[in-house]
Enzyme design. Structure first.
Site, PDB file in Angstrom:
ATOM      1  N   CYS A 105      51.570  55.997  59.648  1.00 55.59           N
ATOM      2  CA  CYS A 105      52.766  55.326  58.784  1.00 55.59           C
ATOM      3  C   CYS A 105      53.121  53.720  59.066  1.00 55.59           C
ATOM      4  O   CYS A 105      53.181  53.547  60.323  1.00 55.59           O
ATOM      5  CB  CYS A 105      54.150  56.208  59.297  1.00 55.59           C
ATOM      6  SG  CYS A 105      55.649  55.687  58.671  1.00 55.59           S
ATOM      7  N   LYS A 143      46.089  62.152  60.592  1.00 57.23           N
ATOM      8  CA  LYS A 143      46.147  61.265  59.384  1.00 57.23           C
ATOM      9  C   LYS A 143      46.336  59.799  59.918  1.00 57.23           C
ATOM     10  O   LYS A 143      47.302  59.318  60.502  1.00 57.23           O
ATOM     11  CB  LYS A 143      47.071  61.325  58.558  1.00 57.23           C
ATOM     12  CG  LYS A 143      47.171  60.588  57.102  1.00 57.23           C
ATOM     13  CD  LYS A 143      48.044  61.036  56.081  1.00 57.23           C
ATOM     14  CE  LYS A 143      47.834  60.550  54.611  1.00 57.23           C
ATOM     15  NZ  LYS A 143      48.106  58.973  54.666  1.00 57.23           N
ATOM     16  N   ASN A 208      41.512  58.880  51.603  1.00 59.95           N
ATOM     17  CA  ASN A 208      42.855  58.831  50.791  1.00 59.95           C
ATOM     18  C   ASN A 208      43.077  57.414  50.328  1.00 59.95           C
ATOM     19  O   ASN A 208      42.728  56.548  51.142  1.00 59.95           O
ATOM     20  CB  ASN A 208      43.868  59.260  51.825  1.00 59.95           C
ATOM     21  CG  ASN A 208      45.604  59.021  51.183  1.00 59.95           C
ATOM     22  OD1 ASN A 208      46.273  58.498  51.985  1.00 59.95           O
ATOM     23  ND2 ASN A 208      45.848  59.489  49.993  1.00 59.95           N
ATOM     24  N   GLY A 209      43.703  57.188  49.316  1.00 58.83           N
ATOM     25  CA  GLY A 209      43.831  55.753  48.965  1.00 58.83           C
ATOM     26  C   GLY A 209      43.400  55.565  47.417  1.00 58.83           C
ATOM     27  O   GLY A 209      42.009  55.394  47.308  1.00 58.83           O
ATOM     28  N   ASP A 210      44.495  55.493  46.551  1.00 60.77           N
ATOM     29  CA  ASP A 210      44.032  55.033  45.152  1.00 60.77           C
ATOM     30  C   ASP A 210      43.150  56.186  44.517  1.00 60.77           C
ATOM     31  O   ASP A 210      42.232  55.653  43.395  1.00 60.77           O
ATOM     32  CB  ASP A 210      43.028  53.521  45.100  1.00 60.77           C
ATOM     33  CG  ASP A 210      43.975  52.372  45.506  1.00 60.77           C
ATOM     34  OD1 ASP A 210      45.113  52.695  45.552  1.00 60.77           O
ATOM     35  OD2 ASP A 210      43.549  51.505  45.767  1.00 60.77           O
ATOM     36  N   ARG A 233      50.165  59.050  46.032  1.00 56.26           N
ATOM     37  CA  ARG A 233      50.796  58.405  44.873  1.00 56.26           C
ATOM     38  C   ARG A 233      50.554  58.811  43.202  1.00 56.26           C
ATOM     39  O   ARG A 233      51.099  58.713  42.796  1.00 56.26           O
ATOM     40  CB  ARG A 233      51.012  56.870  44.908  1.00 56.26           C
ATOM     41  CG  ARG A 233      51.979  56.489  45.872  1.00 56.26           C
ATOM     42  CD  ARG A 233      51.601  54.829  46.213  1.00 56.26           C
ATOM     43  NE  ARG A 233      50.394  54.461  46.407  1.00 56.26           N
ATOM     44  CZ  ARG A 233      50.082  52.947  45.819  1.00 56.26           C
ATOM     45  NH1 ARG A 233      50.922  52.343  45.607  1.00 56.26           N
ATOM     46  NH2 ARG A 233      48.949  52.763  46.031  1.00 56.26           N
TER      47      ARG A 233
END
EC number: 1.3.1.-
Length: 326
Positions: A105, A143, A208-210, A233
């Site tokens: 985070c 994570k 994870n990411g895009d 997202r």
């Protein structure tokens, strides 16, 4: 250890990323209706609140889940190993299948207190937390991000995490400093996979990411041989992101998901009071790509109740139907 559900998942498996004030029981069920991932994580739950005699009541709703959501993983955060130990035992008793530790985070009031991504700067504490979280017998996953300040931190940090004997490592391919302001560093996936193979071949690797949808995730998995894909997202742009056979979805289907969201919010509000305003962040997911969408979103943002929102939808869809008949 209790049964390690991670070992039974298909390859690659797909996860809906834990997101604060988003991945609650209501939204998870909407995503299930649209196109279900293989694994669900809860939204963030604080270990200190859970362990506090009074605080437990404030986090109860965050840990609510139903049997049809299994395997269900509790995503938790904090910085005191003894609290992770206590919470891990309680989560096992609640029926969770796994525990995921937040070490990524980037929010300032979390990270600067040495929690979330702040643990990247406290590797020994991170290791203590991981070991303490195994007390409940559930498989423990982490994570995290590539680093705190610089991309070059990734090798030492991820090596340290891999050495902790965890079930799965999900990596958001950005640093804490980068937040989500730059493209995810897909170019590092191959090197990270090589490091995993050298240090901890039995630890699953999730990226994870895009990643907007299942198809993109499959391409990455086939190219690099990673085990899992996490979508965050992307679900805001496409609630059907996890569908196995992608197709065009009508505005009626999207508005139908909104109606389902309203109904589920109403259902679970009876068990755990929820603020209606928390719904507003979701309207943009369902109201898009149709004539009058902007006006409808604006009107929905000003509603104060489920009844008001439903009335607006009824009126809007009646107009849609009337136009289609002309």
């Amino acid at each position: 250890m209790k049964e390690n559900f991670w070992s039974t998942l298909p390859r690659p498996f797909f996860i809906l990323a834990p997101m604060e004030d988003v991945t609650n029981i209501v939204f998870r069920h909407v995503v299930s209706e649209a196109a279900r991932p293989d694994v669900f994580f809860t939204e963030f739950t604080n270990t200190e609140s859970y362990c506090h005699p009074e605080g437990i009541h404030s986090v109860r709703g965050r840990l609510t889940f139903s049997d049809d959501e299994q395997p269900m993983v509790a995503h938790i955060w904090g910085d005191k190993p003894e609290q992770f130990r206590e919470m891990s035992i309680g989560l096992a008793d609640m029926g969770f299948k796994g525990i995921d530790l937040n070490m990524g985070c980037p929010v300032a009031n979390v990270a600067k207190k040495g929690k979330g991504s702040g643990l990247i700067l406290r590797p020994e504490t991170a290791a203590e937390i991981i070991q303490a979280s195994k007390a409940g017998g559930l498989p423990v996953s982490v994570k995290t991000r590539l680093g705190y300040y610089d991309i070059d931190e990734w090798r030492d940090w991820l090596k340290h995490v891999f050495e902790q004997d965890i079930a799965n490592l999900s990596i958001h391919l950005r640093t804490r400093k980068e937040m989500s302001k730059v493209d995810a560093h897909w170019e590092l996936i191959e090197a990270i996979k090589t490091l995993r193979d050298e240090i901890a071949p039995n630890t699953l690797l999730t990226i994870n990411g895009d990643i907007p949808d299942r198809q993109t995730g499959l391409e990455l998995a086939n190219k690099y041989g990673i085990d899992g894909i996490m979508i965050g997202r992307g679900i805001f742009h496409n609630p059907f992101a996890f569908e196995k056979e992608p197709r065009e979805h009508s505005s009626k289907e999207l508005l139908g998901l909104l109606r389902l969201h309203l109904s589920l919010f109403e259902k679970y509000d009876k068990d755990e009071a929820r603020h209606f305003k928390s719904l507003r962040r979701f309207f943009k997911i369902y109201v898009r790509g149709i004539r009058g969408a902007s006006e409808l979103r604006h009107q929905l943002m000003n509603t104060q109740s489920i009844a008001e929102a439903r009335e607006l939808l009824d009126t809007f869809e009646a107009r849609m139907d009337a136009r289609s008949e002309v």
